[in-house]
Design an enzyme around this catalytic site. Structure first.
Site, PDB file in Angstrom:
ATOM      1  N   TYR A 142       0.822  -1.213   0.000  1.00 26.29           N
ATOM      2  CA  TYR A 142       0.000   0.000   0.000  1.00 26.29           C
ATOM      3  C   TYR A 142       0.855   1.262   0.000  1.00 26.29           C
ATOM      4  O   TYR A 142       0.450   2.297  -0.505  1.00 26.29           O
ATOM      5  CB  TYR A 142      -0.892   0.040   1.241  1.00 26.29           C
ATOM      6  CG  TYR A 142      -2.223  -0.653   1.114  1.00 26.29           C
ATOM      7  CD1 TYR A 142      -2.285  -2.003   0.794  1.00 26.29           C
ATOM      8  CD2 TYR A 142      -3.407   0.032   1.330  1.00 26.29           C
ATOM      9  CE1 TYR A 142      -3.509  -2.645   0.694  1.00 26.29           C
ATOM     10  CE2 TYR A 142      -4.635  -0.601   1.242  1.00 26.29           C
ATOM     11  CZ  TYR A 142      -4.676  -1.940   0.923  1.00 26.29           C
ATOM     12  OH  TYR A 142      -5.881  -2.562   0.826  1.00 26.29           O
ATOM     13  N   LYS A 192       3.068 -15.415   2.209  1.00 31.81           N
ATOM     14  CA  LYS A 192       3.232 -16.173   0.960  1.00 31.81           C
ATOM     15  C   LYS A 192       4.721 -16.487   0.836  1.00 31.81           C
ATOM     16  O   LYS A 192       5.380 -16.128  -0.150  1.00 31.81           O
ATOM     17  CB  LYS A 192       2.682 -15.347  -0.218  1.00 31.81           C
ATOM     18  CG  LYS A 192       2.557 -16.101  -1.533  1.00 31.81           C
ATOM     19  CD  LYS A 192       1.501 -17.182  -1.544  1.00 31.81           C
ATOM     20  CE  LYS A 192       1.535 -17.945  -2.855  1.00 31.81           C
ATOM     21  NZ  LYS A 192       0.609 -19.121  -2.843  1.00 31.81           N
ATOM     22  N   ASP A 224      -3.204 -18.336   0.470  1.00 33.86           N
ATOM     23  CA  ASP A 224      -4.250 -19.053  -0.281  1.00 33.86           C
ATOM     24  C   ASP A 224      -4.908 -20.102   0.610  1.00 33.86           C
ATOM     25  O   ASP A 224      -6.128 -20.259   0.631  1.00 33.86           O
ATOM     26  CB  ASP A 224      -3.695 -19.653  -1.581  1.00 33.86           C
ATOM     27  CG  ASP A 224      -2.401 -20.442  -1.399  1.00 33.86           C
ATOM     28  OD1 ASP A 224      -1.814 -20.404  -0.294  1.00 33.86           O
ATOM     29  OD2 ASP A 224      -1.976 -21.100  -2.362  1.00 33.86           O
ATOM     30  N   ASP A 248      -6.248  -6.940   4.308  1.00 32.28           N
ATOM     31  CA  ASP A 248      -7.393  -6.278   3.674  1.00 32.28           C
ATOM     32  C   ASP A 248      -8.355  -7.354   3.158  1.00 32.28           C
ATOM     33  O   ASP A 248      -9.565  -7.305   3.408  1.00 32.28           O
ATOM     34  CB  ASP A 248      -6.900  -5.393   2.525  1.00 32.28           C
ATOM     35  CG  ASP A 248      -8.045  -4.729   1.780  1.00 32.28           C
ATOM     36  OD1 ASP A 248      -8.955  -4.206   2.452  1.00 32.28           O
ATOM     37  OD2 ASP A 248      -8.040  -4.735   0.532  1.00 32.28           O
ATOM     38  N   ASP A 252     -12.047  -8.948   5.120  1.00 33.56           N
ATOM     39  CA  ASP A 252     -13.354  -8.910   4.466  1.00 33.56           C
ATOM     40  C   ASP A 252     -13.974 -10.310   4.456  1.00 33.56           C
ATOM     41  O   ASP A 252     -15.170 -10.477   4.705  1.00 33.56           O
ATOM     42  CB  ASP A 252     -13.234  -8.427   3.010  1.00 33.56           C
ATOM     43  CG  ASP A 252     -13.636  -6.964   2.845  1.00 33.56           C
ATOM     44  OD1 ASP A 252     -13.492  -6.214   3.826  1.00 33.56           O
ATOM     45  OD2 ASP A 252     -14.086  -6.589   1.746  1.00 33.56           O
TER      46      ASP A 252
END
Ligand code: IPM
Ligand code: MG
Length: 356
Positions: A142, A192, A224, A248, A252
């Site tokens: 970001y 990851k 994942d 983020d 959600d």
């Protein structure tokens, strides 16, 4: 005690849910003998309309000088065609960075009364669900280097860099482990590391921090797999700690599996006790101004403010109990009413304030 709160009502349903939350805070003040003083400031679309900029300097100054920030929501279709760095959402990123809010806490819990609302099968969420997502909020892709390349073999290109410094990982990991110590003593770190160098650093630093918390179990998941496990068996999670972008996405997902995103609060914390508190949901322009919004996520965000920034645990408990009572007495706002009778934003706020 007097507490100074900078209030950013924002856009869409923001002003409505914030207004009910102020009513609840005032009731807490009355009952427990505190004074909350509010300073209203502009950010997001409302600021663009008023000043031409999504985050006026004055807003940042006032927030910095306050004890805590309460924010409704920013953004809406009206400002969707603006270029990236002038959009209302930029105000959020600007506030996070300017206020040093590196730790974002997003609890995802299922309220007993609303268990039916989860899109998951009852046997998967049976016995409740209570996950704390701890998202790194001021680093990573970001805020990394970004830019465009005029020409490559495959045409013009653009890039955003994911970079984490050890200290950035260390401080967010500590927040997660401290939180786990007060909960079920399990941290799942999500990265990851099978592909990304920044994730390998992340994983190494989290493991170092874990040594100071021998009572806490640490588990590492690739992102994942974490996304998959969240719907397959969400009860395995206690605290999830992860990078800005993975957080983020996963926050959600975690909020959606509870089925009631209109109920979920969040806290963004700086070093020390300072924090900015806001509902997880957005500005919901489609229902703005119609007394249909659920103020509970913002009210519970204020409870987090009482607990984390002001150290007022009893007052925070009182707010959370009032929300529980509102639900157990059968009151619902339209988003959680499943088509049955419901009360409006104002009525919900008034009832919850009365139950304190
Ligand atoms: C969030 C939002 C923001 C983010 C957007 C609006 C910039 O999605 O708070 O999760 O990506 O952080
Ligand atoms: Mg998001």
């Amino acid at each position: 005690m007097n507490y100074n709160i900078a209030v950013v009502p924002g856009d869409g349903i923001g002003p409505e849910v914030v207004s009910e939350t102020i009513g609840v805070l005032d009731k807490v003040g009355e009952k427990f003998g505190h004074t909350f003083t509010y300073q209203y400031v502009l950010a997001g679309g409302a600021a663009i309309d008023e000043t031409g900029r999504c985050l006026p300097d004055e807003t940042v100054e006032i927030c910095k000088n306050s004890d805590a920030v309460l924010l409704g929501a920013v953004g809406g279709p009206k400002w969707d065609s603006l270029p990236g760095d002038e959009r209302p959402e930029r105000a959020l990123l600007g506030l996070r960075k300017a206020l040093g809010l590196f730790a974002n806490l997003r609890p995802a819990m299922v309220f007993d009364e609303l268990a039916d609302a989860s899109p998951l099968k009852p046997e998967i969420i049976e016995g409740g669900l209570d996950i704390a997502v701890v998202r790194e909020l001021t680093g990573g892709i970001y805020f990394g280097k970004k830019g465009t390349v005029a020409s490559t073999d495959l045409g013009p290109a653009a890039y955003d860099v994911e970079q984490y410094a050890e200290e950035e990982v260390r401080r967010i990991a500590k927040v997660a482990f401290d939180m786990a110590m007060k909960r079920n003593r399990k941290v799942t770190s999500v990265d990851k590391a099978n592909v990304l160098e920044s994730s390998r650093l992340w994983r190494r630093v989290v493991a170092e921090v874990a040594k100071d918390y021998p009572e806490v179990e640490l588990e590492n998941f690739y992102v994942d797999n974490a996304a998959m496990q969240l719907v397959r068996n969400p009860k395995q999670f206690d605290v999830i700690v992860t990078s800005n972008i993975f957080g983020d996405i996963l926050s959600d997902e975690a909020s959606q599996i509870t089925g009631s995103i209109g109920m979920l609060p969040s806290a963004s914390l700086a070093k020390g006790n300072f924090g900015m508190y806001e509902p997880v949901h957005g500005s919901a322009p489609d229902i703005a101004g119609r007394d249909l919004a659920n103020p509970i996520a913002t009210i519970l965000s204020a409870a987090m403010m009482l607990r984390y920034t002001f150290g007022l645990g009893e007052e925070a408990d009182a707010v959370e109990s009032a929300v529980k009572r509102f639900l157990s007495e059968g009151y619902r706002t339209p988003d959680i009413a499943a088509g049955k009778a419901s009360v409006g934003t104002k009525e919900a706020g008034r009832l919850i304030a009365d139950m304190i």
